[in-house]
Motif scaffolding. Structure first.
Motif, mmCIF file in Angstrom:
data_model
loop_
_atom_site.group_PDB
_atom_site.id
_atom_site.type_symbol
_atom_site.label_atom_id
_atom_site.label_comp_id
_atom_site.label_asym_id
_atom_site.label_seq_id
_atom_site.Cartn_x
_atom_site.Cartn_y
_atom_site.Cartn_z
ATOM 1 N N UNK A 1 34.381 50.556 39.987
ATOM 2 C CA UNK A 1 33.257 49.965 39.257
ATOM 3 C C UNK A 1 33.388 50.239 37.756
ATOM 4 N N UNK A 2 33.160 49.208 36.983
ATOM 5 C CA UNK A 2 33.254 49.345 35.536
ATOM 6 C C UNK A 2 34.649 49.118 34.983
ATOM 7 N N UNK A 3 35.650 49.102 35.853
ATOM 8 C CA UNK A 3 37.035 48.885 35.394
ATOM 9 C C UNK A 3 37.650 47.612 35.975
ATOM 10 N N UNK A 4 37.250 47.256 37.167
ATOM 11 C CA UNK A 4 37.792 46.066 37.826
ATOM 12 C C UNK A 4 36.735 44.970 37.843
ATOM 13 N N UNK A 5 37.187 43.728 37.707
ATOM 14 C CA UNK A 5 36.279 42.585 37.768
ATOM 15 C C UNK A 5 36.883 41.518 38.668
ATOM 16 N N UNK A 6 36.116 41.094 39.656
ATOM 17 C CA UNK A 6 36.557 40.032 40.548
ATOM 18 C C UNK A 6 35.945 38.725 40.070
ATOM 19 N N UNK A 7 36.732 37.667 40.153
ATOM 20 C CA UNK A 7 36.207 36.355 39.791
ATOM 21 C C UNK A 7 36.860 35.310 40.687
ATOM 22 N N UNK A 8 36.170 34.200 40.794
ATOM 23 C CA UNK A 8 36.583 33.181 41.746
ATOM 24 C C UNK A 8 36.460 31.810 41.098
ATOM 25 N N UNK A 9 37.537 31.066 41.069
ATOM 26 C CA UNK A 9 37.539 29.707 40.547
ATOM 27 C C UNK A 9 37.601 28.766 41.737
ATOM 28 N N UNK A 10 36.460 28.252 42.143
ATOM 29 C CA UNK A 10 36.421 27.408 43.339
ATOM 30 C C UNK A 10 37.163 26.086 43.138
ATOM 31 N N UNK A 11 37.176 25.590 41.918
ATOM 32 C CA UNK A 11 37.886 24.340 41.654
ATOM 33 C C UNK A 11 39.389 24.494 41.874
ATOM 34 N N UNK A 12 39.892 25.680 41.574
ATOM 35 C CA UNK A 12 41.331 25.939 41.731
ATOM 36 C C UNK A 12 41.624 26.683 43.025
ATOM 37 N N UNK A 13 40.577 27.014 43.788
ATOM 38 C CA UNK A 13 40.763 27.806 45.019
ATOM 39 C C UNK A 13 41.560 29.071 44.740
ATOM 40 N N UNK A 14 41.200 29.736 43.675
ATOM 41 C CA UNK A 14 41.933 30.921 43.258
ATOM 42 C C UNK A 14 40.966 32.069 43.006
ATOM 43 N N UNK A 15 41.365 33.234 43.470
ATOM 44 C CA UNK A 15 40.618 34.469 43.275
ATOM 45 C C UNK A 15 41.399 35.348 42.316
ATOM 46 N N UNK A 16 40.680 36.064 41.465
ATOM 47 C CA UNK A 16 41.310 36.950 40.498
ATOM 48 C C UNK A 16 40.740 38.362 40.622
ATOM 49 N N UNK A 17 41.546 39.310 40.215
ATOM 50 C CA UNK A 17 41.069 40.681 40.075
ATOM 51 C C UNK A 17 41.616 41.215 38.760
ATOM 52 N N UNK A 18 40.739 41.340 37.789
ATOM 53 C CA UNK A 18 41.117 41.928 36.503
ATOM 54 C C UNK A 18 40.965 43.431 36.617
ATOM 55 N N UNK A 19 42.043 44.137 36.365
ATOM 56 C CA UNK A 19 42.039 45.596 36.507
ATOM 57 C C UNK A 19 42.335 46.205 35.148
ATOM 58 N N UNK A 20 41.394 46.946 34.629
ATOM 59 C CA UNK A 20 41.536 47.595 33.332
ATOM 60 C C UNK A 20 41.548 49.103 33.483
ATOM 61 N N UNK A 21 42.072 49.772 32.478
ATOM 62 C CA UNK A 21 42.113 51.228 32.469
ATOM 63 C C UNK A 21 42.672 51.767 33.786
ATOM 64 N N UNK A 22 43.831 51.271 34.155
ATOM 65 C CA UNK A 22 44.432 51.650 35.427
ATOM 66 C C UNK A 22 44.843 53.115 35.438
#
Length: 128
Positions: free
Chosen positions: A64-85
């Motif tokens: 929490x606070x470092x990772x962000x999940x996002x979803x582009x339904x138009x592209x049928x693609x899921x993302x996971x932005x991972x910061x401060x690994x």
């Protein structure tokens, strides 16, 4: 249904990565999808989940606070932005989806038993 992850790499502590998961074969957008990870010798654990196409999102406390999940339904693609690994974030990261939407309870406690489809995994390595 097919889930194909990409974006895993070797990164230094404190660095960032963005994982992607291309989903295909679903007949609607009304499905839950998220990320698990598995480090050597450890159980597969839920990292983050989106309960449905426009549903709630949840994160494991450790990210929490470092990772962000996002979803582009138009592209049928899921993302996971991972910061401060951190080195403890190193693992194989799996995209995982359910045929149905999940309740907030199911998504918050994202467990393998609710998953119908898995990707092949992408390796994230964090050097100290």
């Amino acid at each position: 249904v097919q889930l194909v992850e990409s974006g895993g790499d070797l990164v230094q502590t404190g660095g960032s990565l963005r994982l992607s998961c291309a989903a295909s074969g679903f007949t609607s957008d009304y499905y839950a999808i998220g990320w698990f990870r598995q480090a050597p010798g450890r159980e597969r654990e839920g990292v983050s989940c989106t309960a449905s196409s426009e549903g709630s999102t949840f994160y494991a406390d450790s990210v929490k606070g470092r990772f962000t999940i996002s979803r582009d339904n138009a592209k049928n693609t899921l993302y996971l932005q991972m910061n401060n690994l951190k080195p403890e974030n190193a693992a194989v990261y799996y995209c995982a989806a359910s045929e149905r939407s999940l309740s907030d309870f199911e998504c918050e406690g994202f467990r393998p038993h609710v998953v119908d489809y898995w990707g092949q995994g992408t390796q994230v390595t964090v050097s100290s």
